[in-house]
Design an enzyme around this catalytic site. Structure first.
Site, short mmCIF file in Angstrom:
data_model
loop_
_atom_site.label_atom_id
_atom_site.label_comp_id
_atom_site.label_asym_id
_atom_site.label_seq_id
_atom_site.Cartn_x
_atom_site.Cartn_y
_atom_site.Cartn_z
N TYR A 73 0.84 -1.20 0.07
CA TYR A 73 -0.12 -0.06 -0.02
C TYR A 73 0.96 1.31 0.12
O TYR A 73 0.46 2.31 -0.86
CB TYR A 73 -1.00 -0.05 1.24
N ARG A 76 1.76 1.74 -3.61
CA ARG A 76 0.88 2.27 -4.67
C ARG A 76 0.69 3.60 -4.10
O ARG A 76 0.16 4.52 -4.77
CB ARG A 76 -0.51 1.42 -4.26
N GLN A 107 -15.15 4.68 -6.72
CA GLN A 107 -14.61 3.41 -6.12
C GLN A 107 -13.28 3.42 -6.12
O GLN A 107 -12.56 2.46 -5.40
CB GLN A 107 -15.11 2.14 -7.07
N HIS A 125 -14.48 3.01 -1.32
CA HIS A 125 -13.80 2.12 -0.84
C HIS A 125 -12.57 2.57 -0.13
O HIS A 125 -11.65 1.88 -0.17
CB HIS A 125 -13.14 1.35 -2.16
N CYS A 159 -0.20 2.03 16.73
CA CYS A 159 -1.15 3.11 17.09
C CYS A 159 -0.62 3.44 18.57
O CYS A 159 -0.42 2.88 19.45
CB CYS A 159 -2.60 2.45 17.23
N CYS A 162 -3.79 2.46 21.19
CA CYS A 162 -3.91 1.07 21.44
C CYS A 162 -2.93 0.02 21.23
O CYS A 162 -2.83 -1.06 21.96
CB CYS A 162 -5.30 0.48 21.02
N ASN A 225 -17.54 5.54 -21.27
CA ASN A 225 -16.33 4.36 -21.14
C ASN A 225 -16.10 4.05 -22.76
O ASN A 225 -16.85 4.15 -23.46
CB ASN A 225 -17.32 3.21 -20.63
N ALA A 243 -12.66 8.89 -20.82
CA ALA A 243 -13.12 10.08 -19.87
C ALA A 243 -12.39 11.50 -20.29
O ALA A 243 -13.02 12.56 -20.14
CB ALA A 243 -13.03 9.82 -18.50
ZN ZN Z 1 -5.65 2.13 18.23
#
Ligand code: ZN
Length: 264
Positions: A73, A76, A107, A125, A159, A162, A225, A243
């Site tokens: 990720y 990306r 999306q 998403h 985090c 937590c 499209n 587009a």
């Molecule tokens: Zn947390």
């Protein structure tokens, strides 16, 4: 002057948009691809080619191999940051000013609509630019996330509230869509008068239902499209082409129509 089929369809689409008070635009992977952003499956290259999508896009896969999934990720996100919104994005920004009410339901997780300047964007998403912890979904600031130079594994931070690992705020397989955004998107589809469906395959559910909801509620559905899709059957008007070409042409025609005082 004899109009080509394409020009005739575009002028029908323009009339529909001019008559609409509420316009909903839905966009999918095709919109991003025109800006050079690889689709989810296209991004499974290089280091990631040997992994099953389930391993890279599920909470279970993340818990098993956090650095691998987080690295994918982060990589990306770096690709997305290097991409530039194409002319179609800017046309939608202009369209927002030309019609009384316009929202975009996307999306895509790349944030390009916001970056181009669209104001009302619902990200069904999630977004590669947002992060939260895996256990409690406490938000985590994106500017504290590294942008790796290469497609490598990358250890996610923990985090501060937590202690669980931080994950991208995107919707993974087996997860439900964010509730507030989904409710709003479905309400917009049921109440719009015109819907532009741009660059979506119509295969990803439940987002694929939106054009059918709009049509059943009486809206005119316009597909933009280059290729026929599952949505084409729901569309009243189909504009075949990218587009980045079709949307600026529609907006230019709309401006002309506005100049002629065509809005009732
Ligand atoms: Zn947390």
């Amino acid at each position: 002057m004899l109009k080509t089929d394409g020009a005739l369809l575009a002028s029908r689409a323009t009339r529909v948009l001019l008559a609409a008070e509420r316009v909903l635009v839905t966009t999918g992977a095709g919109m991003s691809r025109e800006s050079g952003i690889p689709t989810f499956r296209d991004a499974l290259t290089g280091l990631w080619a040997r992994y099953d999508p389930e391993e890279l896009a599920t909470e279970a896969g993340f818990r098993r191999h956090p650095a691998r999934v987080f690295g994918w990720y982060a990589w990306r996100r770096r690709l997305v940051r290097a991409a530039v919104p194409h002319a179609g994005y800017h046309a939608l920004v202009a369209l927002e000013r030309l019609v009384p009410s316009l929202a975009i339901v996307t999306q895509n997780v790349d944030g390009l609509h916001r970056r181009a300047g669209s104001r009302r964007v619902l990200e069904l998403h999630g977004s590669l630019e947002r992060f939260s912890c895996v256990d409690a979904r406490h938000p985590f600031p994106g500017d504290a996330i590294p942008l790796p130079e290469a497609d490598t594994e990358c250890e996610p931070p923990h985090c501060p509230q937590c202690g669980s690992r931080v994950r991208p705020d995107v919707v993974w397989f087996h997860e439900t869509l964010p509730e507030r955004v989904t409710t709003e998107a479905w309400d917009l589809a049921a109440s719009c008068q015109a819907m532009l469906v741009v660059g979506t395959s119509g295969l990803v559910h439940p987002a694929a239902q939106l054009p059918f909801i709009a049509r059943d509620a009486g809206a005119m559905v316009i597909e933009v499209n280059p290729d026929p899709t599952e949505v084409s059957t729901a569309a009243h008007i189909v504009c075949r082409g990218p587009a980045g070409t079709i949307l600026p042409a529609l907006v230019a025609a709309l401006r002309e129509g506005e100049g002629e005082g065509a809005r009732a």
